[in-house]
Structures are given as C-alpha cells and as structure tokens.
Design an enzyme around this catalytic site. Structure first.
Site, mmCIF file in Angstrom:
data_model
loop_
_atom_site.group_PDB
_atom_site.id
_atom_site.type_symbol
_atom_site.label_atom_id
_atom_site.label_comp_id
_atom_site.label_asym_id
_atom_site.label_seq_id
_atom_site.Cartn_x
_atom_site.Cartn_y
_atom_site.Cartn_z
ATOM 1 N N ASP A 47 -5.511 7.193 6.595
ATOM 2 C CA ASP A 47 -5.518 6.612 5.250
ATOM 3 C C ASP A 47 -6.807 6.911 4.491
ATOM 4 O OD1 ASP A 47 -3.041 5.398 5.946
ATOM 5 O OD2 ASP A 47 -4.122 3.752 6.897
ATOM 6 N N GLU A 69 7.428 5.032 -1.387
ATOM 7 C CA GLU A 69 7.330 4.298 -0.122
ATOM 8 C C GLU A 69 6.100 3.386 -0.109
ATOM 9 O OE1 GLU A 69 8.955 3.219 3.516
ATOM 10 O OE2 GLU A 69 9.743 4.832 2.255
#
Length: 593
Positions: free
Chosen positions: A28, A202
C-alpha cells in the site's frame, strides 16, 4: 544483535531493483515529494502472514529513485490507544508545517474499521495521535487526502463504497457530514456478475489534479485487482471512467497505487508479491516511471523487475547511510544507537548494492562505521556485482557489542567512473558485525565537494562560530569519530553554529545538505538554514525540513535546495537553528555540497 527486532533482507537477482524494499514485506505505497526527496509510506505485512496481519507502518525515501533509505517505523498500532488491529493502507500529506498521516485501524470499542489521523513535525516522524479517537468511522478503509488549489482539503476513503469529507484547515476535523460518491458505470466502469458491486471500483482511491483535470486512481474489481482510473472537472465529480492503468499482474491478488511527479518525471507506485515467499498477504512495493499521453490520459503500465532509471548519481565522498541501498541480500535493518538505522545480522556472503556511485577519477580509501559483538569479519568493496572487481577489503574487529561503534579504514584501488557498488561481507559462521555508514576518500585528498570545512568536527571548533551562546568541542558525545560540536547557552531560536561559505557558493546551483543533530536537553525542532546577503539585501533559505531532535540519540537533517541571488554576494553562512526554544545543540558530520 541490536536494539529492536529486525527482519530479513531477501536474496534476489543482482540486477533487479524492483521491489524497492527487500528488508520486509511492504504494501500500500503512499508516495510524497518533499524538499528534493521522494518519501514512500507503506504498510508492513508480517512474515508468514495468511491474512492482512499488519501492526506498524514504515517510511523510505530516495533522492535518485534507485537507492532507498530505510527510516524504520515511526508509527504503529500503539500510536492509537483506541485501536487494536489492522494497520492498513494510509496516506501522508503536508500542511501547516506538519505532516498528517491518515490510516485505517480497527476500533477496539466498536470492533469496526475507523480512520485515525496522526501528526508529525517531519516527513519521517515520529508521529503522534492527533485526536485520541477516530476522525471518522463507518467501517470502511483506505483514506487519501488531497488539497485543492483553493486550499480546500478533502479526505476520500472507501470499500465497498466511496466517500469524502471536506477537511478543515487544521486537517484533523471536517465540516458537514460524509458524502457518498455515486458509483455508476459511467463514472467507474461496469462490473458483471456481482449485483452488490455493480462498478469496477474496489478500494484505494488516489486523487490528484493535473492541468486542471482531477484524477481518481483506484484498485478495481477484486480478485485479483487491477488499477484503473477516472477523471472529473472538480474534486467531487462527476467522474468519468477512463480505463486500465496496470493490468492484473504479479503474485498479489490486491494492488494499491500512488502517483507523483519528481525531477521532471512521473512515477507510478504499486505493490506485488515479487519477493521470495510473496503472496497476497506478503506483498512488496515497487515503482515504474511513465509519461502521460499528450491528451492527459495515462498509458498502460506493466510491472517490471528493473524499476525506473536512476536520477543522477550517488556521491561516495560524503557519508552514506548503510541502510541506503538499491538491493540487498541476506542482511537486516534495525535502529542504531547512533541515530537512524543500521544494517545488521550480517552473515558470511551477504551483500548490499548501491546503484550509480560516481567515483570520478578515483578513490584512495574506504571508511566504514562498524560494531561487532563477536570477532568481526571483512567488508569487500566490489564493482559491478557481488563477485565483481574487488577494489578494497576492510577488516572489522570485534568491538565488544553490537552497538559499540568504531570506524575502520582500508586502501582502495581501481574505483573510477560511475559504477554500481557492492559491499560484500565475509567471515566465519554466525553473525559477523553491524554496519552504520560508509564513505570513500578521493584520490589526492578530501576534495569531496563539501563546502563545509571541518564538517566532521574532528578538528574541534575550527572554521565554526556561533551567533549566540558558547561553542565548544564535545568529546563525550559524537555521531562519528571522537568529537562533535556543542552550542550551549543559546538565548534565541535563530542562534546556532554557523560557517561562512561565501567564497565557495555558485549562483543557481543545487546543494545537498546532511547534518546530524541532537539536543543537550529537551526536544526542539531543528533545521539547517542558509543566510544570503547580496546588494545589501539579506534572505534566508531553509535547507532541510525541521525535525524534532532529542538528547537520547542523533537525528539526521537532510534536504536539497537551489541557491540563487541577484547582484553581488557579500555574505553567505550555513547554520543550524531551532524553530523555537533555546536548548543546547550538538552537531556532527555536516555536509553542504
């Protein structure tokens, strides 16, 4: 072998530079460009995870997009007393002279995911909980902050939905309620076979503005995810779906993107499962360089193991942290008692790679800062590969402890031009030694480009003066070598050690600053500054971001700035000051070049 638990640096092919971090599994990425460096804030997948088991966040930075410095973990679940799990994907943004880190964590009281915000005084922290409670909570994740040209800040987040709030200028509160962004096929693409999630969106929004157009880059249609994007005429929409950026690739079933511009190029950060043992729960951050199409659209970007080209070169004639690497094999990183991190848990045959080292006409010696709780070993300096041309070997003795540091020097021959440097470690069985920093000496003397004379402080107060208080040479506290510089008795924040560099400056040139600082007491915020007087006008150029320093260890101030003036330069002085307060300051290992 050191202060805190460290994690393994995985072996991998010598010429690969992606993923950018091999010490641990990272995920991330949230890149930030600040003061001439790219900082990447990541999550940390625990070794052997079979779920998103994440307990802290990490920071890395680079000035050349090839060699990355490990800044350790400035924030963890423990930062948020109200959180008990899930240190997941966050984002950092600067404002008000501070850095705000928005992260999703599990709220102990509710059991649901909430968004917290921490604040730090520098891009590498440390960070502290700004509120003592969630900023916003609706069970969803992946916050991203964006400040529009008019100063209005937004916080976006969401999975399975997409939300935003309008942040106030304090960045830790917001006006009005949370607004849900309509997820339409026109705005975010159509998904088939999932009535509960009819669009491709998403998670992981990344919003930015370029040439008047707003972009929203997001992870699309798990699983496995690809990266897609939409554009809009405003920060709140309406959004129009534009297509795929990165197809479904790699060993991870998730992906998470961040885009920044740096040094005239655009860079796309993402994660995959490319390290040994990698998977959807043990991921690794990587980066690619790209160029926007002429119409502003983003091209298809594929994962590579090569990574982007290096920006410039690395100077071996100034002190380089051992944890600044392009690739490494077998070793680990850990906090160092001398400040920053060190490379440790070194065993026979391990190595680190430093890319694009500019030796110029040649080096004569190599110095390394080392510690060993056993009998030590050897450092081989090699060019072009871990078994490449050997240019020097330093013997490392036992020092009586893994954080008991000493410096060793050995002769070097044949290190010329710009080459990839490999430091290969050899010795007996078990752990050999730790490595904190290294530096070469050029052939013919100390012509390293450093404008500061006696930057190591080993010659006492020579060439240094103070704008207030008492300047002395300290032998009880040193970052490197046996001495540092102490400025005690300061009566104003702007007072500090300084050195005149008037005759050595070049107008319009960029200079890199590195100086190690610690306080005599207290925790002031310190920064390096250049004062310039030309044609009777005095100006002040901040050379490094302000960082909190303390009496327990050394903090490195680093930055790059372009120095320019109009007319005749009559005075230029490099100095270190505090943002407030009059705490005494120690300085060591200063370079301005």
């Amino acid at each position: 072998m050191g202060l805190l638990l460290a994690t393994m640096l995985f072996p991998s092919p010598a010429r690969a530079d992606n993923p950018i971090v091999q010490t641990i599994y990272t995920a991330d990425p949230a890149p930030l460009v600040h003061n001439g460096r790219v900082y990447v804030y990541t999550g940390h997948d625990e070794d052997g995870s079979t779920y998103f088991t994440m307990r802290d966040w990490r920071v890395y930075s680079s000035s050349d997009m090839a060699n990355w410095t490990d800044h350790g973990s400035p924030m963890s679940l423990a930062t948020f007393a109200w959180a008990d799990a899930n240190a997941w994907a966050g984002h950092v943004i600067p404002r008000n002279g501070k850095f705000y880190w928005y992260v999703p964590v599990r709220n102990r009281a509710t059991g649901g995911m909430a968004i917290g915000v921490a604040v730090g005084d520098s891009p590498t922290g440390p960070f502290r909980d700004a509120l003592g409670r969630p900023l916003v909570e609706n069970g969803e994740i992946d916050p991203h902050a964006f400040i529009d040209d008019n100063g209005q800040a937004y916080l976006y987040w969401g999975n399975p939905r997409l939300w935003y709030v309008r942040l106030n200028t304090d960045m830790i509160s917001f006006s009005g309620g949370a607004t849900q962004i309509p997820l339409t096929a026109a705005g975010f693409g159509a998904r088939s076979g999932n009535a509960g999630r009819p669009t491709l969106y998403e998670e992981g929004p990344w919003v930015f503005k370029r040439n008047g157009l707003y972009y929203n880059v997001f992870a699309a249609e798990c699983c496995s995810e690809f990266i897609a994007y939409s554009t809009a005429p405003s920060a709140t929409g309406p959004w129009t779906y534009r297509g795929t950026i990165m197809p479904r690739q790699g060993a991870s079933f998730t992906n998470h993107a961040g885009i920044v511009d740096f040094a005239g190029n655009s860079y796309f950060f993402y994660h995959n499962g490319a390290l040994p043992g990698g998977s959807g729960y043990t991921r690794s951050v990587a980066v690619e360089r790209f160029a926007y199409n002429a119409d502003g659209t983003i091209p298809t970007i594929n994962m590579t193991t090569a990574g982007p080209p290096q920006v410039g070169t690395l100077n071996p004639y100034v002190r380089q942290e051992a944890e600044t690497v392009a690739w490494a094999s077998g070793v680990e990183t850990e906090p160092s008692s001398e400040g920053g991190m060190n490379v440790g848990f070194i065993e026979n045959g391990d190595h680190i790679k430093i890319k694009g080292v500019a030796f110029g006409t040649g080096a004569s010696s190599f110095t390394a800062r080392v510690a060993s709780g056993t009998t030590g070993g050897r450092i081989e300096a090699r060019l072009g590969g871990a078994t490449g041309t050997l240019v020097g070997t330093c013997t490392v003795p036992g020092t009586g402890g893994w954080q008991s540091w000493t410096s060793v020097t050995c002769p070097v021959s044949g290190a010329t031009g710009t080459r990839d440097l490999y430091l290969r470690f050899t010795g007996g069985s078990g752990y050999l030694f730790n490595l904190n920093w290294w530096q070469f000496t050029p052939s013919g003397g100390s012509g390293d480009g450093n404008l500061l004379v006696n930057g190591t402080m080993e010659d006492g107060t020579t060439n240094w003066t103070s704008s207030g208080g008492t300047l002395s040479s300290a032998t009880t506290v040193a970052h490197g070598g046996s001495r540092s510089l102490l400025n005690s008795g300061r009566t104003s924040a702007w007072q500090g050690p300084h050195q005149n560099v008037t005759a050595r400056l070049t107008n319009g040139k960029s200079y890199a600053t590195s100086v190690w600082v610690r306080s005599q007491s207290g925790t002031p915020s310190a920064k390096a500054t250049l004062t310039l007087t030309a044609n009777g006008t005095t100006s002040y150029l901040q050379l490094t971001p302000a960082q909190t320093v303390n009496a327990d260890g050394w903090t490195q101030l680093t930055g790059t700035a372009t120095v320019s003036w109009t007319g005749t330069l009559t005075n230029a002085s490099f100095y270190v000051e505090t943002a407030a307060g009059t705490d005494g300051l120690y300085l060591d290992d200063a370079s301005f070049q």
